[in-house]
Design an enzyme around this catalytic site. Structure first.
Site, PDB file in Angstrom:
ATOM      1  N   LYS A  80      37.118  43.762  40.426  1.00 15.58           N
ATOM      2  CA  LYS A  80      35.871  43.000  40.629  1.00 15.58           C
ATOM      3  C   LYS A  80      34.921  43.754  41.573  1.00 15.58           C
ATOM      4  O   LYS A  80      33.747  43.923  41.275  1.00 15.58           O
ATOM      5  CB  LYS A  80      36.196  41.594  41.189  1.00 15.58           C
ATOM      6  CG  LYS A  80      37.081  40.770  40.237  1.00 15.58           C
ATOM      7  CD  LYS A  80      37.378  39.393  40.758  1.00 15.58           C
ATOM      8  CE  LYS A  80      38.349  39.347  41.899  1.00 15.58           C
ATOM      9  NZ  LYS A  80      39.702  39.863  41.577  1.00 15.58           N
ATOM     10  N   THR A  81      35.471  44.208  42.710  1.00 16.53           N
ATOM     11  CA  THR A  81      34.637  44.944  43.671  1.00 16.53           C
ATOM     12  C   THR A  81      34.143  46.247  43.037  1.00 16.53           C
ATOM     13  O   THR A  81      32.980  46.623  43.167  1.00 16.53           O
ATOM     14  CB  THR A  81      35.464  45.288  44.934  1.00 16.53           C
ATOM     15  OG1 THR A  81      36.162  44.112  45.343  1.00 16.53           O
ATOM     16  CG2 THR A  81      34.590  45.790  46.054  1.00 16.53           C
ATOM     17  N   ASP A 125      32.759  38.754  48.408  1.00 16.23           N
ATOM     18  CA  ASP A 125      34.137  38.571  47.941  1.00 16.23           C
ATOM     19  C   ASP A 125      34.635  37.202  48.419  1.00 16.23           C
ATOM     20  O   ASP A 125      34.108  36.661  49.399  1.00 16.23           O
ATOM     21  CB  ASP A 125      35.002  39.695  48.544  1.00 16.23           C
ATOM     22  CG  ASP A 125      36.269  39.926  47.738  1.00 16.23           C
ATOM     23  OD1 ASP A 125      36.386  39.348  46.638  1.00 16.23           O
ATOM     24  OD2 ASP A 125      37.141  40.670  48.196  1.00 16.23           O
ATOM     25  N   THR A 174      39.219  34.767  43.339  1.00 17.99           N
ATOM     26  CA  THR A 174      40.490  34.670  42.632  1.00 17.99           C
ATOM     27  C   THR A 174      40.684  33.236  42.128  1.00 17.99           C
ATOM     28  O   THR A 174      41.614  32.958  41.396  1.00 17.99           O
ATOM     29  CB  THR A 174      41.650  35.015  43.589  1.00 17.99           C
ATOM     30  OG1 THR A 174      41.444  34.298  44.801  1.00 17.99           O
ATOM     31  CG2 THR A 174      41.707  36.501  43.885  1.00 17.99           C
ATOM     32  N   ARG A 233      45.024  48.236  40.696  1.00 19.60           N
ATOM     33  CA  ARG A 233      45.339  48.520  42.106  1.00 19.60           C
ATOM     34  C   ARG A 233      46.826  48.840  42.269  1.00 19.60           C
ATOM     35  O   ARG A 233      47.215  49.740  43.009  1.00 19.60           O
ATOM     36  CB  ARG A 233      44.967  47.336  43.015  1.00 19.60           C
ATOM     37  CG  ARG A 233      45.284  47.659  44.479  1.00 19.60           C
ATOM     38  CD  ARG A 233      44.936  46.540  45.427  1.00 19.60           C
ATOM     39  NE  ARG A 233      43.504  46.381  45.550  1.00 19.60           N
ATOM     40  CZ  ARG A 233      42.892  45.211  45.667  1.00 19.60           C
ATOM     41  NH1 ARG A 233      43.576  44.095  45.652  1.00 19.60           N
ATOM     42  NH2 ARG A 233      41.586  45.167  45.803  1.00 19.60           N
TER      43      ARG A 233
HETATM   44  P1  ADP Z   1      39.403  43.412  43.075  1.00 21.26           P
HETATM   45  O1  ADP Z   1      38.042  43.455  43.734  1.00 21.26           O
HETATM   46  O2  ADP Z   1      39.388  42.685  41.759  1.00 21.26           O
HETATM   47  O3  ADP Z   1      40.488  42.915  43.974  1.00 21.26           O
HETATM   48  P2  ADP Z   1      39.145  46.296  43.140  1.00 21.26           P
HETATM   49  O4  ADP Z   1      37.799  46.446  42.519  1.00 21.26           O
HETATM   50  O5  ADP Z   1      39.220  46.437  44.627  1.00 21.26           O
HETATM   51  O6  ADP Z   1      39.813  44.919  42.699  1.00 21.26           O
HETATM   52  O7  ADP Z   1      40.100  47.358  42.412  1.00 21.26           O
HETATM   53  C1  ADP Z   1      41.299  47.807  42.984  1.00 21.26           C
HETATM   54  C2  ADP Z   1      41.503  49.279  42.709  1.00 21.26           C
HETATM   55  O8  ADP Z   1      41.795  49.462  41.339  1.00 21.26           O
HETATM   56  C3  ADP Z   1      40.283  50.151  43.025  1.00 21.26           C
HETATM   57  O9  ADP Z   1      40.639  51.089  43.984  1.00 21.26           O
HETATM   58  C4  ADP Z   1      39.945  50.879  41.782  1.00 21.26           C
HETATM   59  O10 ADP Z   1      40.055  52.256  42.008  1.00 21.26           O
HETATM   60  C5  ADP Z   1      40.999  50.502  40.777  1.00 21.26           C
HETATM   61  N1  ADP Z   1      40.352  49.966  39.568  1.00 21.26           N
HETATM   62  C6  ADP Z   1      39.994  48.685  39.365  1.00 21.26           C
HETATM   63  N2  ADP Z   1      39.473  48.522  38.157  1.00 21.26           N
HETATM   64  C7  ADP Z   1      39.507  49.727  37.549  1.00 21.26           C
HETATM   65  C8  ADP Z   1      39.109  50.188  36.261  1.00 21.26           C
HETATM   66  N3  ADP Z   1      38.590  49.344  35.361  1.00 21.26           N
HETATM   67  N4  ADP Z   1      39.275  51.491  35.976  1.00 21.26           N
HETATM   68  C9  ADP Z   1      39.840  52.331  36.883  1.00 21.26           C
HETATM   69  N5  ADP Z   1      40.244  51.947  38.118  1.00 21.26           N
HETATM   70  C10 ADP Z   1      40.075  50.662  38.460  1.00 21.26           C
END
Ligand code: ADP
Length: 352
Positions: A80-81, A125, A174, A233
């Site tokens: 998401k981030t 977030d 979430t 992640r």
């Molecule tokens: P969330 O915000 O949903 O908790 P993040 O955006 O922080 O998740 O993603 C976690 C990690 O996973 C990041 O470091 C990123 O490098 C990797 N990641 C997430 N989505 C992808 C994607 N679609 N392709 C490649 N790497 C991704």
């Protein structure tokens, strides 16, 4: 200008990193920003969402207006981030990243809104944790780009309308269900992020391995992907652990055998389940004879926070068909009972 994947994204400002993620070290932050995709092309999977976003971005550009506010929901680690940063990069906008717990006082949210530049992306977030006052400050800013500010006291109390630059809010949560109705209604685009397929995770593993100079075979990457719980992640974390293992115990090249051996050592089984998952399943499956068991009972027995169980562990177990949620609590599915070999003395067919 679109920043390429290899360049550091200099226009990402993380205002409240310390408050957001107190457990994340500086090393982790650097690691994260090195491997985080910066463009739609390097952002793997979530194809429907990406296609829809590309159209919305194009339309907003043609109309010369900011992109609609977006809400992304889904379990942690699904990107998401990362997607918020990709959107900012692809639209040539700056991004400010914060989280709801860091916006407790009215002046926090007012301060951040007043500091925005035209067209900037504001990423919040855990947006379901915004308090009522912060939400009410946000509403007119989201809808009409102004803030209602009170000045004076008693009879001289006045409300001033202060304009804020046109911006795009991207919220992540979430728990979409925990968002208040009025807040959810103010997002033009609401989208769930899906768990990733094994093939997509394999691409994530290979991409990260390349950035980190890890030598990994196709089979080795697939073996890591299979045990990554559908979550990039986790895939990124495991590929580092597996590479460490290959380096210390072998010649540094990660193949299928070494991946599996390393992952067994990390106590992650072939279904991607870790020790907590298995403890949770065994509790429902053995101690409570298949369930149903209430969330609070599970949390107390496992010594885990009920929110963590609900938001971190359960989504994958539900998605993979290990457990079921019922009004009376969580139940083990026949599939999980079979593969995990749960034996019931007095099994009740009605349980399933
Ligand atoms: P969330 O915000 O949903 O908790 P993040 O955006 O922080 O998740 O993603 C976690 C990690 O996973 C990041 O470091 C990123 O490098 C990797 N990641 C997430 N989505 C992808 C994607 N679609 N392709 C490649 N790497 C991704």
């Amino acid at each position: 200008m679109i920043i390429s994947d290899n360049e550091q994204s200099k226009n990402i400002k993380s205002l409240n990193d310390e408050k957001m993620t107190p457990s994340i070290t500086e090393f982790d932050m650097t690691f994260e920003s090195n491997i985080r995709p910066k463009t739609f092309d390097s952002y793997i999977g979530q194809t429907n969402l990406k296609n829809m976003l590309k159209i919305s971005i194009e339309a907003a550009k043609k109309r010369e207006i900011p992109l609609d506010h977006l809400l992304f929901y889904g379990p942690p680690g699904l990107g998401k981030t990362t997607l918020a940063c990709v959107i900012a990069n692809e639209t040539g906008a700056e991004i400010k990243i914060t989280s709801a717990p860091a916006l407790e006082r009215p002046r926090d949210i007012i301060g951040i809104l007043m500091s925005l530049k035209p067209g900037e992306v504001l990423f919040i977030d855990e947006i379901h944790r915004l308090n009522k006052i912060a939400e009410e400050i946000l509403y007119p800013a989201m809808e009409d780009f102004f803030l209602d500010m009170n000045t004076g006291k008693g009879q001289s109390l006045k409300t001033l309308r202060v304009p804020v630059p046109k911006f795009t809010l991207i919220g992540a949560t979430t728990k979409a269900g925990a968002l208040s109705g009025p807040l959810r209604d103010r997002f033009g685009i609401v989208h769930r992020l899906e768990f990733y397929s094994q093939d997509e995770l394999k691409q994530v593993v290979k991409r990260t391995a390349k950035i980190l100079n890890i030598d990994i075979t196709e089979d080795g990457a697939l073996a890591v992907a299979k045990r990554s719980r559908g979550t990039p992640r986790i895939a990124n974390r495991l590929v580092k652990r597996v590479a460490d293992y290959a380096l210390v115990k072998y010649d540094g090249i990660v193949n299928e055998k070494i991946s599996n051996e390393a992952l067994d050592n990390l106590n992650i089984d072939k279904y991607g389940l870790d020790a907590t998952d298995r403890a949770l399943l065994a509790l429902i499956g053995e101690k409570y004879q298949g369930g149903p068991v209430g969330l609070e009972t599970l949390a107390a027995a496992l010594g885990e926070d009920s929110k963590t169980i609900e938001e971190v562990y359960e989504p994958y177990l539900l998605q993979e068909g290990f457990i079921q949620r019922t009004p009376r609590g969580r139940k083990i599915t026949p599939y999980a009972a079979k593969i995990l070999n749960f034996k019931y003395d007095s099994i009740q067919p009605s349980l399933f």
